[in-house]
Design an enzyme around this catalytic site. Structure first.
Site, PDB file in Angstrom:
ATOM      1  N   ASN A   1       0.866  -1.186   0.000  1.00  0.00           N
ATOM      2  CA  ASN A   1       0.000   0.000   0.000  1.00  0.00           C
ATOM      3  C   ASN A   1       0.904   1.238   0.000  1.00  0.00           C
ATOM      4  OD1 ASN A   1      -1.845   2.021   0.418  1.00  0.00           O
ATOM      5  ND2 ASN A   1      -2.235   1.504   2.564  1.00  0.00           N
ATOM      6  N   TRP A   2       1.005   1.877  -1.171  1.00  0.00           N
ATOM      7  CA  TRP A   2       1.914   3.028  -1.281  1.00  0.00           C
ATOM      8  C   TRP A   2       1.326   4.290  -0.659  1.00  0.00           C
ATOM      9  CZ3 TRP A   2       3.434   2.680  -7.198  1.00  0.00           C
ATOM     10  CH2 TRP A   2       4.150   1.500  -7.407  1.00  0.00           C
ATOM     11  N   LYS A   3       0.057   4.253  -0.299  1.00  0.00           N
ATOM     12  CA  LYS A   3      -0.628   5.447   0.224  1.00  0.00           C
ATOM     13  C   LYS A   3      -0.442   6.610  -0.766  1.00  0.00           C
ATOM     14  CE  LYS A   3       0.415   3.589   4.728  1.00  0.00           C
ATOM     15  NZ  LYS A   3       0.033   3.648   6.098  1.00  0.00           N
TER      16      LYS A   3
ATOM     17  N   HIS B   1      -9.680   0.763   4.950  1.00  0.00           N
ATOM     18  CA  HIS B   1      -8.360   1.019   5.542  1.00  0.00           C
ATOM     19  C   HIS B   1      -8.535   2.008   6.693  1.00  0.00           C
ATOM     20  CE1 HIS B   1      -4.251   2.404   6.111  1.00  0.00           C
ATOM     21  NE2 HIS B   1      -3.875   1.279   5.536  1.00  0.00           N
TER      22      HIS B   1
ATOM     23  N   GLU C   1      -6.928   4.468   7.658  1.00  0.00           N
ATOM     24  CA  GLU C   1      -6.767   5.897   7.320  1.00  0.00           C
ATOM     25  C   GLU C   1      -8.039   6.445   6.658  1.00  0.00           C
ATOM     26  OE1 GLU C   1      -3.020   5.501   5.256  1.00  0.00           O
ATOM     27  OE2 GLU C   1      -2.074   5.016   7.166  1.00  0.00           O
TER      28      GLU C   1
ATOM     29  N   GLU D   1      -5.474  -5.231  10.682  1.00  0.00           N
ATOM     30  CA  GLU D   1      -4.519  -4.144  10.833  1.00  0.00           C
ATOM     31  C   GLU D   1      -4.833  -3.346  12.101  1.00  0.00           C
ATOM     32  OE1 GLU D   1      -2.458  -2.995   7.007  1.00  0.00           O
ATOM     33  OE2 GLU D   1      -4.232  -1.753   7.113  1.00  0.00           O
TER      34      GLU D   1
ATOM     35  N   GLY E   1       1.994   2.410  10.503  1.00  0.00           N
ATOM     36  CA  GLY E   1       2.859   3.570  10.293  1.00  0.00           C
ATOM     37  C   GLY E   1       3.586   4.038  11.542  1.00  0.00           C
TER      38      GLY E   1
ATOM     39  N   SER F   1       3.279  -2.043  10.402  1.00  0.00           N
ATOM     40  CA  SER F   1       4.728  -1.972  10.637  1.00  0.00           C
ATOM     41  C   SER F   1       5.456  -3.280  10.329  1.00  0.00           C
ATOM     42  CB  SER F   1       5.019  -1.500  12.062  1.00  0.00           C
ATOM     43  OG  SER F   1       4.535  -0.178  12.236  1.00  0.00           O
TER      44      SER F   1
ATOM     45  N   GLY G   1       2.723  -1.046   4.322  1.00  0.00           N
ATOM     46  CA  GLY G   1       2.701   0.367   3.942  1.00  0.00           C
ATOM     47  C   GLY G   1       4.114   0.887   3.731  1.00  0.00           C
ATOM     48  N   GLY G   2       4.651   1.550   4.762  1.00  0.00           N
ATOM     49  CA  GLY G   2       5.944   2.236   4.652  1.00  0.00           C
ATOM     50  C   GLY G   2       7.045   1.399   4.015  1.00  0.00           C
TER      51      GLY G   2
END
Ligand code: PEP
Length: 252
Positions: free
Chosen positions: A9-11, A95, A97, A167, A173, A212, A233-234
């Protein structure tokens, strides 16, 4: 053995040019046959270029979000049809976010899951509790409420086109991943819940862990008996790092 799904997930990162460079590099690392599903979720602006590079490869792509209507006066939104037209096979739904920063409630998430399925794509349904909810002993109630709201109107025939991502919000994150035993226990309970809802098909729905995940802890999550992959993600922003994580999904 059930399906394993590892997703990036590149956001809100990467221009179309950066996305092209990324997927070209990822393709150099990935063998022509994969033992698991590998997905990238770029921003909508990069879906076209990602599709150009990945078409015919073992790597799939998806959208981070899509509206529940097929078309209409929804300025700024994109539809499932539009992302399907770019070859996207998956859409992230619920998600944290989207839930916490953009106010998506359970009803919205449910409408999106229905519309993704109706459009022939696979929803990756994200569920998870906040730290406060976990500390209050409510994690399971929160997760089942989210699952129930999103899936209660979905028939068992759709079970083979679903992915669930557990999640925990506090792990996303933050660099603080869940304890693997907590991820295992939640994934196990989610699988039992899905089996109760959908019967034996429910047991086959991949349950990912996200929060994470990094190259140095990927093994600890991806080798758990009830964790069928990761939503990253990150650490997915670098193709080598993402591929290192994905390699932990190879059955041992
Ligand atoms: C995510 O965005 O779904 C996620 C799990 O992010 P991170 O890996 O950065 O915690």
């Amino acid at each position: 053995m059930g399906r394993t799904v590892v997703a990036a997930n590149w956001k809100m990162h990467k221009t179309a040019g950066e996305a092209r460079t990324y997927v070209e590099k990822l393709l150099e690392l990935v063998p022509s046959r994969l033992e698991f599903e590998l997905i990238v979720f770029p921003s909508a602006t990069a879906l076209y270029v990602v599709a150009q590079v990945l078409r015919g490869s073992p790597i799939a792509w998806g959208a981070q979000n899509a509206h529940w209507e097929t078309q209409g006066a929804y300025t700024g939104e994109i539809s499932v049809n539009q992302v399907a037209d770019l070859g996207a096979a998956y859409v992230l739904c619920g998600h944290s976010e989207r839930r916490h920063l953009f106010g998506e409630d359970d009803a919205t998430v449910a409408a999106k899951v229905r519309s993704v399925l109706a459009g022939g794509l696979v929803p990756v349904l994200c569920v998870g509790e906040t730290l406060e909810q976990r500390r209050g002993g409510d994690a399971w109630d929160v997760v089942t409420a989210q699952l129930s709201a999103a899936l209660k109107d979905i028939g068992p025939d759709a079970a083979d086109r679903l992915v669930v991502a557990y999640e925990p919000v506090w792990a996303i994150g933050t660099g603080v991943a869940a304890q693997p035993e907590d991820a295992q226990s939640m994934a196990h309970d989610i699988r039992s819940w899905l089996t109760e809802l959908f019967g034996s098909e429910g047991a086959e729905i991949p349950v990912q862990y996200g929060g994470s995940v990094k190259p140095n802890n990927a093994d600890a999550f991806l080798q758990l008996p009830d964790v069928d992959g990761a939503l990253v993600g990150g650490a997915s922003l670098d193709p080598k790092e993402f591929w290192t994580i994905a390699c932990s999904a190879v059955p041992r």
